[in-house]
Motif scaffolding. Structure first.
Motif, PDB file in Angstrom:
ATOM      1  N   TRP A   1       0.838  -1.358   0.214  1.00 21.57           N
ATOM      2  CA  TRP A   1       0.154   0.125  -0.159  1.00 21.57           C
ATOM      3  C   TRP A   1       0.709   0.983  -0.055  1.00 21.57           C
ATOM      4  CZ3 TRP A   1      -1.348   4.391   2.627  1.00 21.57           C
ATOM      5  CH2 TRP A   1      -2.875   5.120   2.057  1.00 21.57           C
ATOM      6  N   MET A   2       1.817   0.871   0.498  1.00 22.49           N
ATOM      7  CA  MET A   2       3.172   2.486   0.455  1.00 22.49           C
ATOM      8  C   MET A   2       3.693   2.502  -0.802  1.00 22.49           C
ATOM      9  SD  MET A   2       5.095   0.889   3.810  1.00 22.49           S
ATOM     10  CE  MET A   2       6.382   2.382   3.792  1.00 22.49           C
ATOM     11  N   GLY A   3       4.058   2.031  -1.378  1.00 26.37           N
ATOM     12  CA  GLY A   3       3.637   2.097  -2.642  1.00 26.37           C
ATOM     13  C   GLY A   3       2.839   2.108  -3.703  1.00 26.37           C
ATOM     14  N   ARG A   4       1.531   1.955  -3.559  1.00 29.07           N
ATOM     15  CA  ARG A   4       0.352   2.770  -3.798  1.00 29.07           C
ATOM     16  C   ARG A   4       0.509   4.516  -4.114  1.00 29.07           C
ATOM     17  NH1 ARG A   4      -3.694  -2.278  -5.610  1.00 29.07           N
ATOM     18  NH2 ARG A   4      -2.064  -4.576  -5.461  1.00 29.07           N
ATOM     19  N   PHE A   5       0.408   3.732  -2.464  1.00 31.48           N
ATOM     20  CA  PHE A   5       0.190   5.496  -1.822  1.00 31.48           C
ATOM     21  C   PHE A   5       1.207   6.921  -2.695  1.00 31.48           C
ATOM     22  CE2 PHE A   5       1.765  10.018   0.289  1.00 31.48           C
ATOM     23  CZ  PHE A   5       0.345  10.298   0.764  1.00 31.48           C
ATOM     24  N   ILE A   6       2.603   6.144  -3.461  1.00 31.64           N
ATOM     25  CA  ILE A   6       3.283   7.178  -4.584  1.00 31.64           C
ATOM     26  C   ILE A   6       3.546   7.186  -5.388  1.00 31.64           C
ATOM     27  CG2 ILE A   6       5.855   7.330  -5.257  1.00 31.64           C
ATOM     28  CD1 ILE A   6       5.613   7.928  -1.821  1.00 31.64           C
ATOM     29  N   ASP A   7       2.671   6.069  -5.863  1.00 30.95           N
ATOM     30  CA  ASP A   7       1.644   6.218  -7.343  1.00 30.95           C
ATOM     31  C   ASP A   7       0.879   7.384  -7.541  1.00 30.95           C
ATOM     32  OD1 ASP A   7       3.186   3.823  -8.039  1.00 30.95           O
ATOM     33  OD2 ASP A   7       1.452   2.569  -7.645  1.00 30.95           O
ATOM     34  N   TYR A   8      -0.218   7.162  -6.400  1.00 35.64           N
ATOM     35  CA  TYR A   8      -1.279   8.210  -6.040  1.00 35.64           C
ATOM     36  C   TYR A   8      -0.686   9.736  -5.808  1.00 35.64           C
ATOM     37  CZ  TYR A   8      -4.168  11.358  -2.755  1.00 35.64           C
ATOM     38  OH  TYR A   8      -4.479  12.412  -2.404  1.00 35.64           O
ATOM     39  N   ALA A   9       0.769   9.586  -5.295  1.00 34.23           N
ATOM     40  CA  ALA A   9       0.721  10.795  -5.092  1.00 34.23           C
ATOM     41  C   ALA A   9       1.422  11.688  -6.387  1.00 34.23           C
ATOM     42  CB  ALA A   9       2.111  11.349  -3.943  1.00 34.23           C
ATOM     43  N   THR A  10       1.983  10.994  -7.261  1.00 35.15           N
ATOM     44  CA  THR A  10       2.395  10.325  -8.634  1.00 35.15           C
ATOM     45  C   THR A  10       1.572  11.152  -9.669  1.00 35.15           C
ATOM     46  OG1 THR A  10       4.627   9.610  -8.261  1.00 35.15           O
ATOM     47  CG2 THR A  10       4.567  10.083 -10.662  1.00 35.15           C
TER      48      THR A  10
END
Length: 191
Positions: A93-102
């Motif tokens: 999920w942490m990786g997906r947060f970065i996807d969202y932020a990008t």
């Protein structure tokens, strides 16, 4: 996503809507406010009429694209918890947060224009993310895999900091290293 009359969209209509929203995130990230809606339709593989039927204005499309990215992030938490151990679900999920932020960073100009027009796409964003993080952290803590003294607010602040420092697509490797470092600090000590 239901239609205005409350009935769900047909499967093909939902696929078209999803393709439009994904294309919108990419095109707004590349072209900012200069993004042409016809290009979004073309990249989504749909006609302009389909785009305008779903999203009658640029503002409606921008808001829907942002909210779709937010929903994908938040909806991932229970799905990840069902498919993997809680600590791995949290790290994914942490990786997906970065996807969202990008995606959000790429759409910054479009989102800023939306806010200036009087629409606030962020109304429940933080609460939704904190709820998702809470479920992940609590599951990890119950499994004795994640420290119990770290709350969702602290984790959100850490992830936001990583996103601000390394949220551009070309910084992804650095973001992953920072996520790993943060994740290592979350692990419950096993003495």
């Amino acid at each position: 996503m239901p239609r205005a009359d409350g009935r769900p969209l047909r499967a093909d209509a939902q696929r078209n809507r999803d393709k439009i929203l994904s294309a919108a995130v990419r095109v707004f990230a590349e072209d900012g406010l200069d993004a042409h809606l016809d290009r979004i339709a073309k990249e989504a593989g749909v006609g302009s009429g389909t785009l305008y039927r779903n999203f009658p204005t640029r503002e409606v499309l921008i808001e829907a694209a942002y909210r779709n990215e937010l929903a994908k992030l938040c909806d991932a938490a229970p799905q990840l918890l069902e498919s993997m151990p809680p600590e791995l679900a949290l790290r994914a999920w942490m990786g997906r947060f970065i996807d969202y932020a990008t995606a959000k960073l790429g759409m910054a100009d479009a989102l800023r224009a939306l806010v200036e027009s009087g629409v606030d796409p962020y109304v429940r964003s933080k609460d939704m993310m904190l709820d998702a993080l809470t479920s992940l952290l609590e599951a990890g803590s119950r499994a004795s895999a994640i420290r119990s003294d770290i709350g969702a607010t602290d984790m959100f602040a850490a992830l936001t900091g990583i996103a601000l420092a390394s949220g551009k697509a070309e910084q992804r490797q650095q973001a992953e290293r920072l996520l790993d470092l943060t994740f290592d600090g979350l692990r419950a000590s096993r003495h």
